[in-house]
Every structure is written in structure tokens, then in C-alpha cells.
Motif scaffolding. Sequence first.
Motif, short mmCIF file in Angstrom:
data_model
loop_
_atom_site.label_atom_id
_atom_site.label_comp_id
_atom_site.label_asym_id
_atom_site.label_seq_id
_atom_site.Cartn_x
_atom_site.Cartn_y
_atom_site.Cartn_z
N UNK A 1 -4.86 20.22 -4.05
CA UNK A 1 -5.31 19.63 -5.32
C UNK A 1 -4.90 18.17 -5.48
N UNK A 2 -3.62 17.97 -5.30
CA UNK A 2 -3.08 16.64 -5.57
C UNK A 2 -3.68 15.57 -4.66
N UNK B 1 2.37 2.45 -3.34
CA UNK B 1 1.57 3.02 -4.42
C UNK B 1 1.92 4.51 -4.55
N UNK C 1 -2.82 5.24 2.04
CA UNK C 1 -2.42 5.86 0.78
C UNK C 1 -2.18 7.37 0.94
N UNK C 2 -2.86 7.94 1.88
CA UNK C 2 -2.69 9.39 2.07
C UNK C 2 -2.03 9.77 3.38
N UNK D 1 -9.16 9.50 -7.08
CA UNK D 1 -8.68 8.44 -7.99
C UNK D 1 -8.74 7.07 -7.33
N UNK D 2 -8.33 7.03 -6.12
CA UNK D 2 -8.37 5.75 -5.41
C UNK D 2 -9.79 5.29 -5.18
N UNK E 1 1.81 8.49 -5.69
CA UNK E 1 0.78 9.51 -5.83
C UNK E 1 0.68 9.91 -7.28
N UNK E 2 -0.55 10.02 -7.76
CA UNK E 2 -0.72 10.45 -9.14
C UNK E 2 -0.66 11.97 -9.21
N UNK E 3 -0.11 12.46 -10.28
CA UNK E 3 -0.08 13.92 -10.47
C UNK E 3 -1.35 14.40 -11.13
N UNK E 4 -1.71 15.57 -10.77
CA UNK E 4 -2.90 16.17 -11.39
C UNK E 4 -2.54 16.61 -12.80
N UNK F 1 -5.92 20.43 -16.07
CA UNK F 1 -7.00 20.38 -15.08
C UNK F 1 -7.01 21.62 -14.18
N UNK G 1 0.83 -1.21 0.00
CA UNK G 1 0.00 0.00 0.00
C UNK G 1 0.87 1.27 0.00
N UNK G 2 1.87 1.20 0.81
CA UNK G 2 2.71 2.38 0.90
C UNK G 2 3.55 2.61 -0.34
N UNK H 1 -9.99 24.21 -13.86
CA UNK H 1 -10.67 24.36 -12.57
C UNK H 1 -10.77 25.84 -12.19
N UNK I 1 -7.25 14.88 -5.50
CA UNK I 1 -7.30 14.10 -6.74
C UNK I 1 -6.96 12.64 -6.48
N UNK I 2 -5.94 12.41 -5.68
CA UNK I 2 -5.53 11.04 -5.41
C UNK I 2 -6.58 10.27 -4.63
#
Lengths: 405, 181
Positions: free
Chosen positions: B11-12, A53, B134-135, B19-20, A55-58, A62, A50-51, A66, B15-16
Motif C-alpha cells: 500500500x504505502x 525525501x 525515491x523507492x 504521490x510522486x 515516505x508519505x504515510x497512507x 484510506x 532525493x534520498x 479500499x 501510494x508514494x
Amino acid sequence: MTCEKIQENISLYLDGILDEEERKKLEQHINECDQCALEFTHMLDIMDMLHSIPQKDVPHKFHKELIKKIDQVNNSSSDNKKNKILRSLKPIAAVFLLLLFIGTSAILILTPMGRMSKSIRNDSAPQEMIESKAENTVTSESYDREVTFDTEESKLSESSRSFSEIGSLQGQKIIKTASLSLEVEEFDSVIQDIRQLVESNGGYVASAETYIYSSNYEKKEYLKEGHMKIRIPSEKYGTAQQQLIEMGHLKHQSENSENITEQYIDTQSRIRMLKVQEERLLAIMEQATKVEDLIKLEQRLNEVRTDLEVFQGRIQNWDQLVTFSTIEIQIRQIKKASLQTVSPNFTVKMKDGFIDSINHAQSSIERFLIKIARHFIQIIFGILLALIGIWTIRVIYKKIKMKGE
Amino acid sequence: MAFEKLILQHEKRVYNIAYRMFYNESDALDMTQEVFLRVFQKINQFEDNAAFSTWLYRITVNTCIDEIRKRTGKETYSMDEPRETEEGNMIRQYSVTEKGPEELYLEKERMEALHEAIQLLPEEYKTVIILRDLQNFSYQEIADILSCSLGTVKSRIARGRMQLKNILLQQKRELFNKTTV
């Protein structure tokens, strides 16, 4: 500890929020229990996974989009709704309030204001008339005086000629008379002052008269007028006059000196002669024997004595008049705003003007207050309407605000 | 404007989380936008600056959950990855994937499996796992965001992880079975 509980604690243990005691128990148990140890391993794996994974970037677009959308929202819909309704309300509110204002002020202005000026003129008019009358009387008095003066003067001029022959004025018998006309503001105090003056100068008040010549019942103003005849020792006659003049505003002054020395002396000599006659008669009467003679003598004596009395009376009177000069004073009370100087026309107008303005101001204020009282209910009504209007607008505004949120 | 600064800050993360929650990029983007719009509109109602992030993420979680429920009518699964029970149906995609070199794919599959597994979690567990693992929100923060007690958060996280483990094991088993077959 049971395995179940231990396994429940594994998660907490791995997050580091298990307290000291529990932690030790768990560690101990895991060392001993294979099942639980296995669970522990699995949990550890999962957490690692889990750790890991990322982070996805925005996406870049977007953010911009926004921001755009937020700006749109900011400027459009909700705010506009608020503003539009508010804006449409504002003119309505403004018109409403304006109508109210016009309405109430129209009510107030409806009765014309400028009617009353003439009546004020009328008030002051009678005063004028009275004053002119008084003036006339004063002038007529002084005229009378002057008339007498004139008639006397012819005599005097004769006698003054003869007197100039005789010698200096010191032995002269002169009757002095003066007439003063004063305007004062405080009537009673002036009268007092005059009396005091008379006393202090060793004179006396021969006569005094007071009356009210002008009444104004509304304002409770009563104007007095008075005459005084005072006798002042002749040596103080001059100073007394000066003092009197200072007590008020001198409107008129006249003086008269009558020199009666000639008459006085004549009368004196007549008295002497009569006295001589009297003595002679008395002497004859003593020697008289016959009754007829006595009666005749008696009659004659009476005549002589009567004449004597008359002449002596005159002398006495003259003595009096010479010793005490006469001052006739006319005192008139006037209102403060209207002191007159010797040139009447301009100051009369000035006075009128002052009175007018004061009266006018006073009555306009009175009228205004009366008007307000008369239209009191309408005013209250108007104010209530205005308040209701404002309150309604406020309520609507609040509702809009709440809807917007 | 000041609001843009706030957006940039969070934001990020938002978003995450989204997304999750959805495991779908466009959904996540929509959700993020929605979240920030909501925040902007409601910002007048917000009182305390200190708890802003809590408030923001609460809105995030609620917005996502609302959307999930709207779509499925069920608690658990999203439309994109329809699932029925925990008991281990295979993910279509998963079953279709071609297999290359075992390790690579294992690694990749492992991650994929994990992602899918998360999606399979029931709503409450999914939320806490996302927030916690995750966060990296603290237990207390999670309690604040979800407006529940710390105890609830602890048990949910523990059980969530356990379930995740079970799902993965199931999948592994199948994978294992597949590969072996």
C-alpha cells in the motif's frame, strides 16, 4: 575518456553499478578534471536530496475504504453478472434436458409391454394335452394288463389252490411280466443303458420302438417316447426291474405273475400220452398188412403227431416265458423343468409356472431389443440433441467467464 | 482475506509512487485505489507468485501514466502544476511564496524546488527517478517493471538525474536572482 562519457558514468558510479575498470577511470578523471568533479558534486547533492525525501504515510481511512470497495466489487457487478446469467441458464438447461429425457422415454414406453403372456400359455398347453394323452395310454395299458390279470387271476386262484396241494413253489412254472413307465430327461442315453442292462443280465430285447411325441421347432426341442419289450432271465427279473426303475422317474409300475404249472403239467402228460400213442401206432403199422389199415393208421399217426407238435410247442413257449421274464418299458422324455411326481396336479402347475417365467423373460428381452431397434433413429436423435444442448451451454458459460475478466 | 495482506504489504509504496507522480494527495489516493482494484480484478490472470511485486508496480506505473496522459495530453506536466518547457518557467506557487528567514526557507524551498523539479521531468525520466531514487528499486527491478532493457534503465536514470540537476540549477539561479534582487 571524454568528459561527456565520464559524466554519463557518474550516475552509475554513485549507484555502485559501475564495474571495476570504469570506476577507476572515473575516479582518476575526476581527480584531474575540475568540470567533471563539479558535475560529480552536483550529482551527489541531488541524490542526497532525493534520498532525503520522506515516505508519505497512507491516510488511515484510506485503507478501510479500499477494503470496503474491494468487497463491493467482489460481491456485486461482475460476479453477479456471471451468476445471474448462469442462474437463468440453469433452469433452461434443466428443462431442456428434462424434456429430452421425457421425450425419449415416452417413445420407448409407447408400445405396451404386457400383451404376450397369453401366447405363452398357448405354447405350453399342447404339451399338457400330449402328456395327458400319454398318461391315458399308459394307464390304459396298465389297465389292460390288469384286466388280463383279473381274468387270469380267477384261473390262477383255482390253480393256486391246487398247487398249494401239490407242494412248494420251487417246481412251479411262473411267467413274470412287468410293465414300467419311466420319465427321463436324456432319452438316448437311457435307451442305451437299458440295452446294456439287458445284455449284462443275459437277456434280450424283444422289441423296441421310438418316436417323437412333442416337437418345438423354435427351440429345437424334440421329446421322444419309446416302448421296449425286454426278456430277462427270471432269476434276475427282480433286480433288473429295480435297476430299470432307477434309470428314470417311475410314473407307473405293474407286475404280473402267471403261474402255469398246472397247464404245464397237463400239457406234459398229454404229450406223454401222445407219445405213447405214437409209439403204439408205429408198432401197429409195422404189423399191419392191409393198405386200408395202413392208411387209417397213417392218418391217425398224423393227428397224434400234430397234437404232439402243438403241445410241445406250448411247452417250449412256456419254457421260454418262464425262463425269461418280460418287462415292458415305456420311456418318455420330458423337459428338465417339468419332472412329474406321482401327484400330478400341483407339479403340473409348478412346471407351467417355471416354463412361463423363463419364456416370458426371454421374450420380454427379445421384445425390448426389437423395440430399441425400431426406435433406433429416434434415440440417436435424442442423444444428439442432448449433446448439442450441453455443448451450447458450455460455450455460453465460457463466454461469460471470459467477459467477466 | 489474503488479498488484504497483499494490500497492506504494498500500500504505502504504491501510494508514494502515485504521490510522486502527481504530487497531489487526493490524486495519489485515487490512483492507489484504482491500482488495487485493478490488481484485484486481474488477479486471476496473474500466474507467478515470485514476480507479483513486479506485476503490481507495473500496474501502478501504467495506471499513473495513463492518468497523466489522459489529463494533459502531453507527456510531461500534470494539471496542477502546468509547465511548458524545461527552460525554466517559474512555478506560480513558488513565485508567490513569502520569504522568511533565509535558511529555513532555503531549506524548505530546496525541498519544494526538488519536488517541483521532479514534476517537471519528462515521463520516462520521472518514472525511473521515482522508482530508483525515491523507492529504491534496483536497476533490474526497474527494468522488469517497465519492461525495458537494463541499458535503457541506466541511461534514463543518468539522464534523468542530470536533467533534474539542470532544472534545479535553473530554479536556483532564479531563486538566487530573486533573493539577490
